[in-house]
Design a protein around this motif. Sequence first.
Motif, mmCIF file in Angstrom:
data_model
loop_
_atom_site.group_PDB
_atom_site.id
_atom_site.type_symbol
_atom_site.label_atom_id
_atom_site.label_comp_id
_atom_site.label_asym_id
_atom_site.label_seq_id
_atom_site.Cartn_x
_atom_site.Cartn_y
_atom_site.Cartn_z
ATOM 1 N N ALA A 16 0.837 -1.207 0.000
ATOM 2 C CA ALA A 16 0.000 0.000 0.000
ATOM 3 C C ALA A 16 0.868 1.252 0.000
ATOM 4 O O ALA A 16 1.829 1.361 0.768
ATOM 5 N N TYR A 20 -4.218 0.997 4.562
ATOM 6 C CA TYR A 20 -5.473 0.606 5.228
ATOM 7 C C TYR A 20 -5.115 0.331 6.678
ATOM 8 O O TYR A 20 -4.312 -0.556 6.955
ATOM 9 N N LYS A 23 -10.650 -0.590 10.947
ATOM 10 C CA LYS A 23 -11.914 -1.061 10.349
ATOM 11 C C LYS A 23 -13.109 -0.360 10.985
ATOM 12 O O LYS A 23 -13.179 -0.255 12.204
ATOM 13 N N ARG A 74 -9.716 -19.275 9.803
ATOM 14 C CA ARG A 74 -9.989 -18.174 8.862
ATOM 15 C C ARG A 74 -10.328 -18.709 7.476
ATOM 16 O O ARG A 74 -11.179 -18.164 6.782
ATOM 17 N N SER A 109 -1.321 -12.554 3.602
ATOM 18 C CA SER A 109 -2.771 -12.736 3.674
ATOM 19 C C SER A 109 -3.455 -12.097 2.475
ATOM 20 O O SER A 109 -4.521 -12.541 2.057
ATOM 21 N N SER A 141 -9.481 -11.073 4.163
ATOM 22 C CA SER A 141 -8.475 -10.157 4.669
ATOM 23 C C SER A 141 -8.599 -8.884 3.847
ATOM 24 O O SER A 141 -8.617 -8.953 2.611
ATOM 25 N N GLY A 142 -8.667 -7.741 4.530
ATOM 26 C CA GLY A 142 -8.963 -6.495 3.824
ATOM 27 C C GLY A 142 -8.073 -6.262 2.618
ATOM 28 O O GLY A 142 -8.547 -6.016 1.497
ATOM 29 N N SER A 143 -6.749 -6.370 2.826
ATOM 30 C CA SER A 143 -5.819 -6.040 1.745
ATOM 31 C C SER A 143 -5.931 -7.005 0.570
ATOM 32 O O SER A 143 -5.454 -6.700 -0.535
ATOM 33 N N ARG A 146 -7.421 -5.820 -2.765
ATOM 34 C CA ARG A 146 -6.583 -5.110 -3.747
ATOM 35 C C ARG A 146 -5.766 -6.077 -4.597
ATOM 36 O O ARG A 146 -5.430 -5.767 -5.735
ATOM 37 N N SER A 197 -1.443 -7.957 12.586
ATOM 38 C CA SER A 197 -1.842 -6.645 12.068
ATOM 39 C C SER A 197 -3.307 -6.378 12.397
ATOM 40 O O SER A 197 -3.705 -5.244 12.641
ATOM 41 N N ARG A 198 -4.101 -7.440 12.438
ATOM 42 C CA ARG A 198 -5.529 -7.298 12.756
ATOM 43 C C ARG A 198 -5.698 -6.693 14.149
ATOM 44 O O ARG A 198 -6.440 -5.735 14.352
ATOM 45 N N MET A 201 -4.229 -3.000 14.303
ATOM 46 C CA MET A 201 -5.048 -1.919 13.727
ATOM 47 C C MET A 201 -6.284 -1.652 14.584
ATOM 48 O O MET A 201 -6.712 -0.517 14.748
ATOM 49 N N ASP A 288 5.131 -1.791 6.514
ATOM 50 C CA ASP A 288 3.810 -2.325 6.848
ATOM 51 C C ASP A 288 3.806 -2.838 8.285
ATOM 52 O O ASP A 288 4.557 -2.340 9.097
HETATM 53 C C1 2P0 Z 1 -2.176 -2.247 4.057
HETATM 54 N N1 2P0 Z 1 -1.828 -3.596 6.123
HETATM 55 O O1 2P0 Z 1 -2.844 -1.310 3.587
HETATM 56 C C2 2P0 Z 1 -1.994 -2.293 5.571
HETATM 57 C C3 2P0 Z 1 -0.782 -1.544 6.013
HETATM 58 C C4 2P0 Z 1 -0.699 -3.694 6.994
HETATM 59 C C5 2P0 Z 1 -0.165 -2.350 7.119
HETATM 60 O O2 2P0 Z 1 -3.642 -4.413 5.158
HETATM 61 O O3 2P0 Z 1 -7.512 -7.612 9.452
HETATM 62 O O4 2P0 Z 1 -3.998 -8.565 6.852
HETATM 63 O O5 2P0 Z 1 -7.110 -9.246 7.620
HETATM 64 O O6 2P0 Z 1 -8.244 -7.059 7.133
HETATM 65 O O7 2P0 Z 1 -5.339 -7.049 5.333
HETATM 66 C C6 2P0 Z 1 -2.614 -5.830 6.663
HETATM 67 O O8 2P0 Z 1 -3.846 -6.095 7.143
HETATM 68 O O9 2P0 Z 1 -5.834 -7.122 7.786
HETATM 69 C C7 2P0 Z 1 -2.737 -4.579 5.931
HETATM 70 P P1 2P0 Z 1 -7.246 -7.808 8.002
HETATM 71 P P2 2P0 Z 1 -4.775 -7.309 6.652
HETATM 72 O O10 2P0 Z 1 -1.593 -3.073 3.330
#
Ligand code: 2P0
Length: 332
Positions: A16, A20, A23, A74, A109, A141-143, A146, A197-198, A201, A288
């Motif tokens: 990124a 992100y 949530k 998961r 993830s 997983s949010g990322s 993308r 990271s979950r 955040m 990250d």
């Molecule tokens: C990102 N990260 O935008 C941010 C920056 C880490 C730091 O997205 O809870 O594993 O599964 O939605 O996607 C890592 O978080 O979190 C992440 P969940 P995810 O890349």
Amino acid sequence: MRGSEPAEAVAHPNIALVKYWGKRDDRLVIPYADSLSMTLDVFPTTTQVRLQPHATHDVVIMDGALARNNARRRIVDFLDLVREQAGRSECAVVKTCNTVPVGAGLASSASGFAALALASTAAYELEYEPAALSRLARRGSGSAARSVFGGFVRWHAGAPDAPDPDRASFAEPLTGTQLDLALVAVLLETGHKSVSSREAMSRSARTSPLFPTWLARTRAEIGEMCAALDEGDLATVGAIAECNALGMHRTMETAVPPVRYRTRDSHRVLQQVRRMRRAGLRAWSTMDAGPNVKVLCATGDAPLVAEELKQATRRRVVVARGGPGAVLRGGS
Ligand code: 2P0
């Protein structure tokens, strides 16, 4: 899908440029703010899903070993979601193979759930267009939303008052940017991190006094980043990405209790990048949820940036460029 033939998909991690971090909805995995990433051409995840109509439970094999506890949970929860959407009930065997070091802030993830979303929808015969696939991957997983797409990708948070928040939050590729961006990752540590990271955040959003400021800055930076990518303005892209990543780390470091992913080695690399910049190299840092530092630069400068970082750190350095979106293997 054909009977019990497996479906296999490949997806790549993304990094990124505008993060992100936080949530609005934990269950649906809806972020507070949009984020923007570049999908990479390194460290693919390959995932195979084979339906087992006579089995009584799912089997998950990760990198050759039976997955247990949270890692298995998961994936099984995700399969349950796919089965619910497909109106199917068969169990499955999932085999997933990562090439990225797991748990080191290098987004396994993201590639993992993007590949699983594509392979499992194929296995359960769901025909999803890419935006719908990104919505589904987001639930894992949010990322991962993308990593469904290649190149530069924006994940829309969706309006807080959207009538259907799930529908409103999806990723889409950015068109029209010609920037030839490379990423040089300095691998400082590749072990499992102590705070996920979950959790980090969530803790940041609940307890950091900096969280509201972080959110406001991120919302401004996404627009500035899109404009800079559009104009092919590397210096602005780099400067925003570095500022955004450091802001995210300050937010988690001021959470209660604090989360510190940055190590002494991370700080040394951050300092080295500033030094290289003062010496005229166009290079900017991002980080990250882990100690590794990734350095953004023009593709043409990547060999020099990589060499300087290797000399300065004596660590493994990986050069990545823009990579493809998730694809099914075997052209199905
Ligand atoms: C990102 N990260 O935008 C941010 C920056 C880490 C730091 O997205 O809870 O594993 O599964 O939605 O996607 C890592 O978080 O979190 C992440 P969940 P995810 O890349």
